[in-house]
Motif scaffolding. Structure first.
Motif, mmCIF file in Angstrom:
data_model
loop_
_atom_site.group_PDB
_atom_site.id
_atom_site.type_symbol
_atom_site.label_atom_id
_atom_site.label_comp_id
_atom_site.label_asym_id
_atom_site.label_seq_id
_atom_site.Cartn_x
_atom_site.Cartn_y
_atom_site.Cartn_z
ATOM 1 N N ILE A 237 46.254 107.773 -17.305
ATOM 2 C CA ILE A 237 47.528 107.185 -16.891
ATOM 3 C C ILE A 237 47.237 105.863 -16.195
ATOM 4 C CG2 ILE A 237 49.580 107.461 -15.433
ATOM 5 C CD1 ILE A 237 49.003 110.566 -15.709
ATOM 6 N N SER A 238 47.867 104.801 -16.706
ATOM 7 C CA SER A 238 47.720 103.480 -16.098
ATOM 8 C C SER A 238 49.079 103.127 -15.527
ATOM 9 C CB SER A 238 47.310 102.501 -17.201
ATOM 10 O OG SER A 238 47.534 101.177 -16.785
ATOM 11 N N GLU A 239 49.150 102.870 -14.229
ATOM 12 C CA GLU A 239 50.453 102.521 -13.649
ATOM 13 C C GLU A 239 50.310 101.297 -12.768
ATOM 14 O OE1 GLU A 239 51.621 106.237 -11.841
ATOM 15 O OE2 GLU A 239 50.196 106.018 -10.202
ATOM 16 N N LYS B 7 58.062 92.619 -21.601
ATOM 17 C CA LYS B 7 59.429 92.299 -22.034
ATOM 18 C C LYS B 7 59.758 92.891 -23.397
ATOM 19 C CE LYS B 7 59.449 89.115 -18.612
ATOM 20 N NZ LYS B 7 58.099 89.593 -18.252
ATOM 21 N N ASP B 8 58.841 92.761 -24.338
ATOM 22 C CA ASP B 8 59.081 93.260 -25.686
ATOM 23 C C ASP B 8 57.863 94.089 -26.106
ATOM 24 O OD1 ASP B 8 59.256 93.594 -28.457
ATOM 25 O OD2 ASP B 8 60.247 91.645 -28.753
ATOM 26 N N VAL B 9 58.011 95.401 -26.025
ATOM 27 C CA VAL B 9 56.863 96.289 -26.265
ATOM 28 C C VAL B 9 56.369 96.179 -27.711
ATOM 29 C CG1 VAL B 9 56.073 98.703 -26.303
ATOM 30 C CG2 VAL B 9 57.478 97.884 -24.407
ATOM 31 N N THR C 181 56.066 103.215 -20.743
ATOM 32 C CA THR C 181 57.373 102.974 -20.139
ATOM 33 C C THR C 181 57.211 101.728 -19.281
ATOM 34 O OG1 THR C 181 56.762 104.705 -18.570
ATOM 35 C CG2 THR C 181 58.561 105.213 -20.047
ATOM 36 N N THR C 182 58.118 100.803 -19.434
ATOM 37 C CA THR C 182 57.966 99.540 -18.720
ATOM 38 C C THR C 182 59.330 98.982 -18.349
ATOM 39 O OG1 THR C 182 56.926 97.347 -18.830
ATOM 40 C CG2 THR C 182 57.823 98.213 -20.901
ATOM 41 N N ILE D 291 51.495 103.530 -18.647
ATOM 42 C CA ILE D 291 51.011 103.879 -19.985
ATOM 43 C C ILE D 291 50.286 105.218 -19.884
ATOM 44 C CG2 ILE D 291 49.515 103.183 -21.915
ATOM 45 C CD1 ILE D 291 49.962 100.288 -21.071
ATOM 46 N N THR D 292 50.647 106.137 -20.758
ATOM 47 C CA THR D 292 50.030 107.462 -20.765
ATOM 48 C C THR D 292 49.364 107.681 -22.116
ATOM 49 O OG1 THR D 292 51.801 108.247 -19.332
ATOM 50 C CG2 THR D 292 50.428 109.927 -20.364
#
Ligand SMILES: Nc1ncnc2c1ncn2[C@@H]1O[C@H](COP(=O)(O)OP(=O)(O)OP(=O)(O)O)[C@@H](O)[C@H]1O
Ligand SMILES: [Mg+2]
Length: 141
Positions: free
Chosen positions: A77-79, A86-88, A127-128, A135-136
């Motif tokens: 998990i990166s948080e 902005k645009d995944v 999720t951003t 990021i998981t």
């Protein structure tokens, strides 16, 4: 059902600190080695965690990486707190990068980090928003 990890390794990642950048992912690598995890799995996790770490260093205000070990999988998990992505879909495109010229001079900014994280994972979720990015990534053992 118990879905807590057997073990968790956590690392704080400092924004813009290129001197210590990469330390978190190399610690994850040696911890997984000491657990006797398969070398191919370790290689995949090392790539994923390094790219996640560098993205926090370069594109965020700072964050954390957690490496959770379960019986049958490793979840990374990166948080971070930061501007978010902005645009995944665009960010996931190979070669897309907003890295500055000075960051590119250090050898980053090929726009390959996120696509490679996805490539080496079994499951990949982002999720951003305007407060940050999470990021998981799952790799099955
Ligand atoms: N944690 C993050 N916070 C905000 N934006 C991010 C984050 N991670 C990635 N991005 C955005 O997504 C883009 C693509 O990321 P990616 O890791 O694929 O490439 P890069 O970091 O620019 O270059 P490379 O990883 O090849 O050195 C980045 O340029 C940036 O705009
Ligand atoms: Mg990157």
């Amino acid at each position: 059902m118990n879905n807590r990890p057997l073990k968790r390794y956590s690392y704080r990642i400092i924004a813009n600190d290129f001197m210590v950048a990469g330390k978190g992912s190399s610690s994850i690598k040696s911890n997984l080695k000491s657990l006797g995890i398969d070398a191919t799995i370790i290689r995949r996790i090392a790539i994923i965690s390094y790219e996640a770490e560098m993205n926090i260093v370069i594109h965020s205000f700072g964050g954390k990486i957690h490496c959770d070990i379960y019986e049958n999988k490793i979840v990374l998990i990166s948080e971070d707190t930061g501007p978010g992505i902005k645009d995944v879909d665009l960010a996931m495109t190979e070669g897309y990068s907003t890295a500055t010229e000075s960051v590119r001079e250090l050898g980053f900014g090929a726009g390959m980090g996120l696509p490679n994280m996805k490539k080496y994972s079994d499951n990949f979720e982002i999720t951003t928003g305007s407060e940050g990015t999470r990021i998981t990534v799952t790799v099955y053992l």
